[in-house]
Design an enzyme around this catalytic site. Structure first.
Site: not given
Ligand code: PEP
Length: 251
Positions: A10, A12, A93, A95, A165, A171, A208
């Site tokens: 992803n 973003k 998601h 976010e 997630e 992040g 992460s």
């Molecule tokens: C994501 O954006 O879905 C995500 C898991 O980000 P990150 O790997 O940076 O934690």
């Protein structure tokens, strides 16, 4: 049944059209197609047309979508607009849920609209840190699954993917341990088996994920792939994660 891994990135709100194209061109040379390996990137909307058909082993997804077919919805993108460009679309998601206040009801409408137009939705679920600390993780995730997957037609389960997630791991550099992730995945897999017996639904872990932890995460029994944010922005780290999947597939 033979294992399959979905390795998804992803991006973003990163990468211009040129950067996106360059990334996929470079990534293409880093791995070969393999039975059971599915690689997907989710670039910003502006890069979708440029990436379409660039390399069949790098599938393309959109990061979001509105659920109406067309109309006066300034700034939104509809399922028919995506239909010819992408195979997958992320829905819900964290976010989108947290920053743009998307509700479970809207997430469900998006998921059903994606299915109606032949797309493969990836439903994202996950708990906040206070919810985890209060012991509410499983309840939260099951509730999001229940609401997000309401009304899925029986024939469409095979096009669904779920991504677990934990919000505190996105992040932050702080991933769920493989054991913590597996524990939630086990619950999710159980719930999905009840909802869709006979249609194994891939459940990806996100939060992460990096080359250093991907092999151990992918080794867990109920983790069928990873959704990678930060580490999917560099060809080197994303291809290293793809190679973790390849290693397990060839083991
Ligand atoms: C994501 O954006 O879905 C995500 C898991 O980000 P990150 O790997 O940076 O934690």
């Amino acid at each position: 049944m033979a294992r399959k891994f979905v390795i998804a990135g992803n991006w973003k709100m990163y990468k211009t059209v040129g950067e996106s194209r360059e990334f996929v061109e470079q990534l293409s040379g880093q791995f070969s197609a393999a039975e059971g390996l599915i690689v997907v990137v989710f670039p910003p909307f502006t890069s979708l047309a440029a990436l379409h058909g660039l390399d069949p082993k790098v599938r393309i997804g959109a990061q979001n979508m509105y659920y109406e077919e067309k109309g006066a919805f300034t700034g939104e993108i509809s399922p028919p607009m995506l239909q010819s460009l992408v195979e997958y679309v992320l829905v819900g998601h964290s976010e989108r849920r947290e920053i743009f206040h998307e509700s479970d009801v809207e997430v469900n409408k998006k998921l059903l609209a994606a299915l109606k137009f032949g797309l493969k939705p990836v439903l994202c679920v996950g708990e906040t840190l206070p919810e985890r600390e209060a012991g509410q993780t499983v309840e939260k995730v099951k509730n999001q699954l229940h609401k997000g997957l309401e009304g899925v037609p029986a024939a469409d389960w095979e096009r669904i993917t779920v991504a677990y997630e934990p919000i505190w791991a996105i992040g932050t550099g702080r991933n769920a341990t493989p054991g913590q992730a597996q524990e939630v995945h086990r619950h999710i897999a159980g719930r999905l088996r009840e909802k869709a017996p006979g249609s194994p639904i891939p459940v990806l872990y996100g939060g992460s994920v990096k080359p250093e932890n991907s092999l151990e995460l992918l080794s867990q029994a109920d983790i069928s792939g990873v959704l990678v944010g930060g580490a999917s922005l560099k060809v080197e780290s994303f291809s290293a994660i793809i190679h973790s999947g390849l290693k397990l597939l060839s083991a």
